[in-house]
Structure formats: C-alpha cells, structure tokens
Design a protein around this motif. Structure first.
Motif, PDB file in Angstrom:
ATOM      1  N   GLN A 245       0.824  -1.207   0.000  1.00 52.77           N
ATOM      2  CA  GLN A 245       0.000   0.000   0.000  1.00 52.77           C
ATOM      3  C   GLN A 245       0.860   1.260   0.000  1.00 52.77           C
ATOM      4  OE1 GLN A 245      -3.586  -0.035   2.529  1.00 52.77           O
ATOM      5  NE2 GLN A 245      -3.093  -2.134   3.062  1.00 52.77           N
ATOM      6  N   ALA A 246       2.003   1.206  -0.660  1.00 52.20           N
ATOM      7  CA  ALA A 246       2.929   2.337  -0.657  1.00 52.20           C
ATOM      8  C   ALA A 246       2.276   3.599  -1.215  1.00 52.20           C
ATOM      9  CB  ALA A 246       4.176   1.987  -1.461  1.00 52.20           C
ATOM     10  N   SER A 247       1.535   3.450  -2.293  1.00 50.00           N
ATOM     11  CA  SER A 247       0.874   4.600  -2.884  1.00 50.00           C
ATOM     12  C   SER A 247      -0.166   5.177  -1.928  1.00 50.00           C
ATOM     13  CB  SER A 247       0.218   4.187  -4.205  1.00 50.00           C
ATOM     14  OG  SER A 247      -0.413   5.286  -4.817  1.00 50.00           O
ATOM     15  N   GLY A 248      -0.953   4.300  -1.304  1.00 47.17           N
ATOM     16  CA  GLY A 248      -1.960   4.745  -0.349  1.00 47.17           C
ATOM     17  C   GLY A 248      -1.350   5.426   0.858  1.00 47.17           C
ATOM     18  N   VAL A 249      -0.225   4.904   1.359  1.00 42.41           N
ATOM     19  CA  VAL A 249       0.462   5.510   2.504  1.00 42.41           C
ATOM     20  C   VAL A 249       0.948   6.907   2.139  1.00 42.41           C
ATOM     21  CG1 VAL A 249       2.487   5.350   4.008  1.00 42.41           C
ATOM     22  CG2 VAL A 249       1.148   3.306   3.511  1.00 42.41           C
ATOM     23  N   ALA A 250       1.531   7.036   0.949  1.00 46.94           N
ATOM     24  CA  ALA A 250       2.033   8.337   0.514  1.00 46.94           C
ATOM     25  C   ALA A 250       0.904   9.371   0.420  1.00 46.94           C
ATOM     26  CB  ALA A 250       2.728   8.195  -0.842  1.00 46.94           C
ATOM     27  N   ILE A 251      -0.247   8.930  -0.069  1.00 48.25           N
ATOM     28  CA  ILE A 251      -1.380   9.853  -0.237  1.00 48.25           C
ATOM     29  C   ILE A 251      -2.037  10.172   1.105  1.00 48.25           C
ATOM     30  CG2 ILE A 251      -3.708  10.058  -1.211  1.00 48.25           C
ATOM     31  CD1 ILE A 251      -2.676   8.363  -3.602  1.00 48.25           C
ATOM     32  N   ASN A 252      -2.323   9.127   1.900  1.00 49.02           N
ATOM     33  CA  ASN A 252      -3.085   9.316   3.134  1.00 49.02           C
ATOM     34  C   ASN A 252      -2.255   9.851   4.301  1.00 49.02           C
ATOM     35  OD1 ASN A 252      -5.482   8.272   1.974  1.00 49.02           O
ATOM     36  ND2 ASN A 252      -4.747   6.190   2.293  1.00 49.02           N
ATOM     37  N   MET A 253      -0.985   9.464   4.375  1.00 50.58           N
ATOM     38  CA  MET A 253      -0.171   9.849   5.528  1.00 50.58           C
ATOM     39  C   MET A 253       0.647  11.116   5.266  1.00 50.58           C
ATOM     40  SD  MET A 253       2.398   7.459   7.811  1.00 50.58           S
ATOM     41  CE  MET A 253       3.765   7.412   6.651  1.00 50.58           C
ATOM     42  N   ILE A 254       1.133  11.272   4.038  1.00 52.15           N
ATOM     43  CA  ILE A 254       2.001  12.407   3.726  1.00 52.15           C
ATOM     44  C   ILE A 254       1.254  13.505   2.961  1.00 52.15           C
ATOM     45  CG2 ILE A 254       4.233  13.066   2.709  1.00 52.15           C
ATOM     46  CD1 ILE A 254       4.385  11.044   5.003  1.00 52.15           C
ATOM     47  N   GLY A 255       0.142  13.138   2.320  1.00 50.03           N
ATOM     48  CA  GLY A 255      -0.636  14.118   1.566  1.00 50.03           C
ATOM     49  C   GLY A 255      -0.145  14.312   0.148  1.00 50.03           C
ATOM     50  N   MET A 256       0.515  13.305  -0.414  1.00 54.63           N
ATOM     51  CA  MET A 256       1.015  13.404  -1.777  1.00 54.63           C
ATOM     52  C   MET A 256      -0.108  13.260  -2.790  1.00 54.63           C
ATOM     53  SD  MET A 256       4.541  11.163  -1.759  1.00 54.63           S
ATOM     54  CE  MET A 256       6.032  11.722  -0.927  1.00 54.63           C
ATOM     55  N   THR A 257       0.139  13.759  -4.006  1.00 59.75           N
ATOM     56  CA  THR A 257      -0.794  13.537  -5.105  1.00 59.75           C
ATOM     57  C   THR A 257      -0.569  12.132  -5.657  1.00 59.75           C
ATOM     58  OG1 THR A 257       0.775  14.353  -6.759  1.00 59.75           O
ATOM     59  CG2 THR A 257      -0.674  15.985  -5.713  1.00 59.75           C
ATOM     60  N   SER A 260       2.766  11.977  -7.489  1.00 55.79           N
ATOM     61  CA  SER A 260       3.906  11.957  -6.556  1.00 55.79           C
ATOM     62  C   SER A 260       3.991  10.616  -5.841  1.00 55.79           C
ATOM     63  CB  SER A 260       3.758  13.084  -5.520  1.00 55.79           C
ATOM     64  OG  SER A 260       3.804  14.354  -6.142  1.00 55.79           O
ATOM     65  N   ALA A 261       2.842  10.034  -5.538  1.00 56.00           N
ATOM     66  CA  ALA A 261       2.824   8.727  -4.881  1.00 56.00           C
ATOM     67  C   ALA A 261       3.402   7.653  -5.796  1.00 56.00           C
ATOM     68  CB  ALA A 261       1.396   8.360  -4.477  1.00 56.00           C
ATOM     69  N   ALA A 262       3.149   7.783  -7.101  1.00 57.77           N
ATOM     70  CA  ALA A 262       3.711   6.828  -8.060  1.00 57.77           C
ATOM     71  C   ALA A 262       5.231   6.914  -8.075  1.00 57.77           C
ATOM     72  CB  ALA A 262       3.145   7.089  -9.455  1.00 57.77           C
ATOM     73  N   ILE A 263       5.753   8.127  -7.936  1.00 63.31           N
ATOM     74  CA  ILE A 263       7.207   8.308  -7.866  1.00 63.31           C
ATOM     75  C   ILE A 263       7.745   7.671  -6.590  1.00 63.31           C
ATOM     76  CG2 ILE A 263       9.054  10.012  -7.641  1.00 63.31           C
ATOM     77  CD1 ILE A 263       7.346  11.908  -9.354  1.00 63.31           C
ATOM     78  N   ALA A 264       7.009   7.810  -5.495  1.00 65.93           N
ATOM     79  CA  ALA A 264       7.428   7.199  -4.223  1.00 65.93           C
ATOM     80  C   ALA A 264       7.495   5.679  -4.344  1.00 65.93           C
ATOM     81  CB  ALA A 264       6.465   7.603  -3.113  1.00 65.93           C
ATOM     82  N   VAL A 265       6.537   5.103  -5.060  1.00 64.93           N
ATOM     83  CA  VAL A 265       6.544   3.653  -5.283  1.00 64.93           C
ATOM     84  C   VAL A 265       7.798   3.252  -6.053  1.00 64.93           C
ATOM     85  CG1 VAL A 265       5.380   1.745  -6.470  1.00 64.93           C
ATOM     86  CG2 VAL A 265       4.036   3.424  -5.199  1.00 64.93           C
ATOM     87  N   SER A 266       8.172   4.056  -7.050  1.00 63.07           N
ATOM     88  CA  SER A 266       9.371   3.771  -7.833  1.00 63.07           C
ATOM     89  C   SER A 266      10.633   3.896  -6.985  1.00 63.07           C
ATOM     90  CB  SER A 266       9.451   4.712  -9.040  1.00 63.07           C
ATOM     91  OG  SER A 266       8.414   4.452  -9.954  1.00 63.07           O
ATOM     92  N   VAL A 267      10.665   4.879  -6.103  1.00 64.66           N
ATOM     93  CA  VAL A 267      11.824   5.045  -5.214  1.00 64.66           C
ATOM     94  C   VAL A 267      11.954   3.846  -4.289  1.00 64.66           C
ATOM     95  CG1 VAL A 267      12.741   6.395  -3.276  1.00 64.66           C
ATOM     96  CG2 VAL A 267      11.828   7.566  -5.301  1.00 64.66           C
ATOM     97  N   LEU A 268      10.844   3.418  -3.717  1.00 65.76           N
ATOM     98  CA  LEU A 268      10.847   2.233  -2.859  1.00 65.76           C
ATOM     99  C   LEU A 268      11.362   1.020  -3.635  1.00 65.76           C
ATOM    100  CD1 LEU A 268      10.086   0.596  -0.328  1.00 65.76           C
ATOM    101  CD2 LEU A 268       7.719   0.544  -1.162  1.00 65.76           C
ATOM    102  N   ALA A 269      10.897   0.859  -4.858  1.00 59.85           N
ATOM    103  CA  ALA A 269      11.313  -0.275  -5.681  1.00 59.85           C
ATOM    104  C   ALA A 269      12.787  -0.192  -6.048  1.00 59.85           C
ATOM    105  CB  ALA A 269      10.465  -0.328  -6.942  1.00 59.85           C
ATOM    106  N   LEU A 270      13.269   1.029  -6.314  1.00 57.30           N
ATOM    107  CA  LEU A 270      14.670   1.213  -6.675  1.00 57.30           C
ATOM    108  C   LEU A 270      15.592   0.770  -5.536  1.00 57.30           C
ATOM    109  CD1 LEU A 270      16.797   2.285  -8.652  1.00 57.30           C
ATOM    110  CD2 LEU A 270      16.512   4.545  -7.606  1.00 57.30           C
ATOM    111  N   PHE A 271      15.270   1.176  -4.320  1.00 55.24           N
ATOM    112  CA  PHE A 271      16.091   0.796  -3.171  1.00 55.24           C
ATOM    113  C   PHE A 271      15.907  -0.682  -2.828  1.00 55.24           C
ATOM    114  CE2 PHE A 271      16.413   5.359  -2.701  1.00 55.24           C
ATOM    115  CZ  PHE A 271      17.715   5.513  -2.240  1.00 55.24           C
ATOM    116  N   ASN A 272      14.728  -1.211  -3.116  1.00 60.20           N
ATOM    117  CA  ASN A 272      14.490  -2.651  -2.958  1.00 60.20           C
ATOM    118  C   ASN A 272      15.444  -3.420  -3.873  1.00 60.20           C
ATOM    119  OD1 ASN A 272      13.468  -5.277  -2.969  1.00 60.20           O
ATOM    120  ND2 ASN A 272      11.435  -4.703  -3.686  1.00 60.20           N
TER     121      ASN A 272
END
Length: 412
Positions: A245-257, A260-272
């Motif tokens: 639920q990375a996208s949902g966490v970014a939107i609901n907890m941080i207030g991202m669009t 932006s949440a899609a970029i966060a998912v990519s960052v998480l995947a990159l470090f993974n």
C-alpha cells in the motif's frame, strides 16, 4: 561456446524474465485506479484496502508452484517450467483487464498470475544460482534485484497508460507484452549440468563437507530450516506490508498527489532492487547471516522514521521507505544463496520453493496488518510498531541460527 561464458547469456535471460515477473511489486499503482473502476460495479466506493486481498493472495499462492515447478525444473530443466509459468502469468494479467468484481480480480490476478509467477520465478532463481556456484550471493542479488527493478520502471508507464486510456487497458497491454517476453526467453534456457564447475574456481573444502545436497524431506528434518524460514518471514514482513500500500500511505499519511505517490513507489522499488544486489555481494564477503542481521537492525531505523512521519514530511518519508526497501531487498537477495549454502544445489528448486513459504507468510500477514490497522485507526503508525516487533524477533532468530549451526557442526 564455453559453458562458463555461456552462463552469462542464461543469466541475462533469467534477468529479463524476472524484470517482467517483478511487475507484481507495482500493484499499488494498479490498485488505486482499479478500485475506482470496480466501484461502479460494486455499488459502493472501494478503496485500495478493499483490493489488498488480491495482492495478498498473489504472493501467498506463489510457493505452491515454486515447489511443484521446482520439482520439474530439477528433473527436466527450466524451459518448459518457465514457459508454462509465463503463459499463466501473462494470461492472468490480460484477463484482469476484463474483470468487473474484486472476486474476479482475485481469480485472474491473485490466483492465475500468482501461480504462474511462482512457477517461473522459482526456476529462474534456481537456474541462475546453479550456474554461478562461485558467486551465489551476487547472482542471487542480481536476479532478485532485477525482479524488484520492474516496479521502478513500470509505475510511470502504467500511470501514463491509465491517463490516456484506463486501468483495464493497462492490464491488457502489460500482460500481452510480458507473456511474449517470458515465453520466448524461456525457449533459450538450458539446465545446468550436475557436474558443472566454473573454469578457474575450486569449491572450498567447507562447501564440500557441510552436509549439502539434502532433499526436501531431509531439509525439513533439520532444526536450522525452521529458524531460517521464520527469519525470512520476519525480515520480509515490513517490506511486504509497506509495498502493498505504498501509494496509499504516501497519499493518506504524507498528503502526496497520485503522481507523486507513483514516484514514491518507484523510489521504494529502486532501493528494494539496490538492496538485493548490494546485500548479495556483501554476503559473499561477510557471510549470509551477518548480512541479514545488519539488514534487520537497519530496517528498525527505517520503520522509526516512518512512525514519526506526518503530513508534509516528504523527506523523512523518503528516508523511511528507502531504508525499508534496502532491507527487504537484502532478504530477497541473500536467501537464494543462503538456501543453497545450507542444503545444496542439487534439489534447490524444490528446497527454495519450500523456503519461500516464509516470504508468502510475510506477504499475507504484512498487508493484512497494514489494512486492518488503517481501517481501525485511520492511521498507519501502529502497523509500523508491529513491524518493529517482527524485526526484533528476526534479530533474535539470527543469533539462534548461529548457536544451532555451531552445535550441528560440532557434532560432525
């Protein structure tokens, strides 16, 4: 061509296949628009939490075909096994573009694609590791790292397809492309000969005499197997929880669009993906269990960062998901070689499939905890604390592993 050189060609094929299979980690990008799409048929507003069961099942069923497919992979080689798995995986994704309910999506994406993924993924990892006895940690890291890299590449592509068409077309396009790539690549793979030894490499004495080449029954009779599988569950828990639920966490907890949440998912995947490769390389140098212990300690720091996140805390959020991504990747990159180290290469396709049940447990409980906590609290903080407890348990298990291993080696 010399087999020591040709094995690199097989590694490239395995990586290309895993790049397609790793699209499962981009689920959270599919989930948001799919929830909106299915809401019109459900007669109510669905959320990503309502669809989390789909991702959970897709991960949970993987070991079934990893084990059964692993049996055939060890007997007849990877070509037919990966071809069949790729066919199931691609058709499941394509069929997901035609569903009208969550239950139908569970069948197409969760079960059909999930079973196909498990069959193909287990065979690619086992095949690559068998060819690279001299670099097990690194190769395990590379093959699993490429698997994770898919969710760096895919989220912006899926987002663009959804923006121009819709999420159903995204499923159809991605499924068709991946079906062709996986099935064609599988046709060129060959099994590693049982007596193959890379040129210029001599197996260490410790490798020859540590009780390797156990079949699955013999593996299950060793106490160290249960410590390893529980350690895998603990180590993968936080990563599976957040990835779901990375996208949902970014939107609901941080207030991202959504973008932006899609970029966060990519960052998480990159470090993974980065964690898999780096940890695999490091584990060849300092040992598998030392690498895993370090990953668990680092994961606790990442979870603490996420716990203190609030709306607008973008930098802290990125730090948290980056660290958790690296640590989750470490477990996925190290465990293929770790399993071979302890139980041998001969039956590794089946043995690793059974070991992968530990990952499936994390894939079930992690997203479930995240979903239930958010439904009850309207926030994610308590889920991060639960994940911290799993990390602590994992650290304790790594010390148990050392004690049991020392005892078993002393009895020889």
């Amino acid at each position: 061509m010399n087999l020591t050189r040709k094995r690199w060609f097989y590694l490239v094929l395995c990586c290309l296949i895993n790049l397609c299979l790793g699209s499962i980690y981009a689920w959270s990008v599919f989930a948001s628009p799919m929830a909106t799409y299915l809401s019109q048929f459900a007669g109510k507003t669905l959320t990503t939490g309502d669809l989390a069961i789909v991702y959970t099942i897709a991960n949970a069923v993987g070991p079934i075909t990893m084990i059964s497919g692993g049996f055939f992979n060890d007997k007849i080689g990877p070509k037919a096994v990966i071809f069949t798995g790729g066919l199931m995986f691609g058709l499941g994704l394509i069929a997901s573009g035609f569903v009208h309910s969550v239950n139908m999506l569970i069948l197409t994406y969760g079960i059909i694609s999930g079973l196909g993924l498990g069959m193909a993924y287990g065979s690619t990892i086992s095949t690559a590791v068998k060819y690279f006895q001299d670099k097990r940690g690194l190769i395990g890291g590379i093959t699993t790292g490429i698997y994770g890299l898919s969710s760096v590449i895919l989220p912006p592509i899926v987002t663009a397809i959804v923006a121009t068409t819709d999420v159903t077309m995204a499923f159809k396009i991605v499924g068709a492309v991946f079906l062709v790539i996986v099935c064609v690549s599988a046709l060129f793979l060959k099994p590693c000969p049982a007596d193959f030894v890379p040129e210029g490499w001599t197996p260490p004495v410790a490798v020859k005499s540590n009780g390797n080449d156990k079949n699955w029954k013999e593996m299950l009779q060793t106490p160290i197997f249960y410590i390893m599988i529980l350690t895998l569950t603990c180590g993968a828990f936080s990563g599976m929880m957040i990835i779901s639920q990375a996208s949902g966490v970014a939107i609901n907890m941080i207030g991202m669009t959504a973008a932006s949440a899609a970029i966060a998912v990519s960052v998480l995947a990159l470090f993974n993906a980065l964690g898999r490769i780096v940890a695999g390389f490091i584990s060849d140098k300092i040992g598998r269990i030392n690498t895993l212990t370090g990953a668990l300690v680092l994961s606790m720091a990442g979870l603490c960062a996420l716990y203190f996140c609030k709306v607008g805390a973008v930098a802290l959020f990125y730090c948290g998901i980056a660290v958790v991504g690296i640590c989750f990747g470490a477990f996925m990159g190290v465990f293929p070689g770790f399993t071979v180290d302890r139980f041998g290469a001969k039956n590794n396709s089946v043995n690793y499939g059974i070991m992968f049940i530990g990952f499936a447990l994390a894939g079930y409980f992690g997203p479930s905890v995240m979903r239930q906590v958010f439904a009850a609290d309207g926030a994610y903080q308590r889920a991060f604390l639960i994940a911290l407890a799993f990390d602590v348990a994992g650290i304790i298990l790594t010390f148990c592993y050392r004690v049991v291993l020392k005892k078993s080696e002393g009895e020889k």
